[in-house]
Design an enzyme around this catalytic site. Structure first.
Site, PDB file in Angstrom:
ATOM      1  N   ASP A  22      67.159  15.565  81.056  1.00  0.00           N
ATOM      2  CA  ASP A  22      68.365  16.244  81.524  1.00  0.00           C
ATOM      3  C   ASP A  22      68.713  15.890  82.975  1.00  0.00           C
ATOM      4  OD1 ASP A  22      70.473  18.054  81.057  1.00  0.00           O
ATOM      5  OD2 ASP A  22      69.367  19.690  82.019  1.00  0.00           O
ATOM      6  N   HIS A  23      70.007  15.812  83.255  1.00  0.00           N
ATOM      7  CA  HIS A  23      70.540  15.597  84.608  1.00  0.00           C
ATOM      8  C   HIS A  23      69.874  14.418  85.312  1.00  0.00           C
ATOM      9  CE1 HIS A  23      73.534  18.714  85.117  1.00  0.00           C
ATOM     10  NE2 HIS A  23      72.751  19.525  84.431  1.00  0.00           N
TER      11      HIS A  23
END
Length: 294
Positions: free
Chosen positions: A84-85
């Protein structure tokens, strides 16, 4: 059971006008709690490891990733792993060998043209590796950290400021220009909220859902009230990211335990309490997401 594919879980949810819950994990207790909570209600789930979580773990992805893979393969429900991210290209390239079926490549703080170009390159590489890729357009806000390319990024806008929300026409062009498989949209939620007071722009969500053919993702979901989450799923959100709500549950339970037991030193005592509090929150959120809009 074998690791599930994030793309398959989200695509299936989008087709059913439902949403899969995706929980950010930092410790083994997070991983165990998410799986235990999902097993209790018999629901598939996504375990998410963020770039910030990797930085917390001394910059090493594999220890936490391997723990997540081992736990997921022993789960009684389908469990997928999502990175994620991601801003670092080096971290992106570690995903296939670490058990991840998907990544969220985060160039949203860059000017639009740079976001599009960087995300296009990331999507091309990810697809060549068999990875499903999510991106973000608009500014959800609430996250800190430097631009992973060493360039000066724009300061994040307030979630309600002009220009922060995702524009449907630009989103359509962005998806076509990058080839991403899903899009995180800015519709009023904010990362890292500890109060559940975010007000979603459901009219904008309706326009985005009509403009796009890829699944839509809601970030910053911990700050959204239950009715808002139900409405978001009804409006076309197919993946709901949750992180802060788990941390709040864990910290609150541990704080209460230590206040009641000031003599405690065995970390298993308070970590087990924190883990169970997170599992309860997982069960609660999955239950909310399964509700039909009024």
């Amino acid at each position: 059971m074998p690791l599930a594919s994030t793309g398959e879980l989200v695509t299936r949810a989008a087709a059913a006008r439902s949403a899969v819950a995706a929980f950010n994990v930092i410790t083994l207790e997070h991983i165990e709690a998410v799986i235990a909570g999902a097993e209790t209600v018999g629901s598939p789930v996504v375990l998410q490891v963020s770039e910030n979580a990797v930085k917390f773990r001394y910059g090493r992805l594999l220890p936490l990733a391997r723990a997540a893979v081992a736990a997921a393969e022993r789960a009684a429900v389908p469990v997928a792993l999502h990175l994620d991210h991601v801003q670092s290209d080096d971290l992106l390239r570690q995903a296939p060998g670490a058990g991840f079926s998907s990544v969220m490549y985060d160039a949203a703080r860059l000017p639009y043209a740079d976001n599009l170009a960087s995300t296009r390159a990331a999507a091309d590489w990810a697809h060549a590796q068999g990875l499903w890729i999510e991106a973000e357009l608009g500014q959800i806000g609430g996250k800190t950290g430097q631009d992973g390319w060493g360039r000066t990024a724009r300061p994040p806008l307030d979630a309600h400021a002009p220009g922060a929300r995702t524009d449907p026409g630009r989103a359509r062009d962005f998806v076509a220009g990058t080839g991403v498989d899903a899009l995180a949209v800015a519709i009023g939620s904010v990362h890292a909220m500890t109060t559940r007071t975010a007000v979603l722009d459901l009219a904008l969500l309706k326009r985005l859902s009509a403009a796009l053919t890829v699944p839509l993702v809601l970030h910053g979901s911990s700050g959204v009230p239950d009715d808002g989450l139900v409405a978001a799923v009804g409006g076309g959100i197919a993946k709901v990211n949750v992180g802060t709500a788990l941390n709040s549950a864990m910290t609150g339970a541990i704080r209460a335990y230590l206040a009641a037991h000031p003599e405690a030193v065995d970390s298993r005592k308070y970590l087990s309490v924190g883990r169970e509090a997170m599992a309860q929150e997982v069960r609660r959120i999955i239950g909310v997401l399964s509700r039909s809009p009024a």
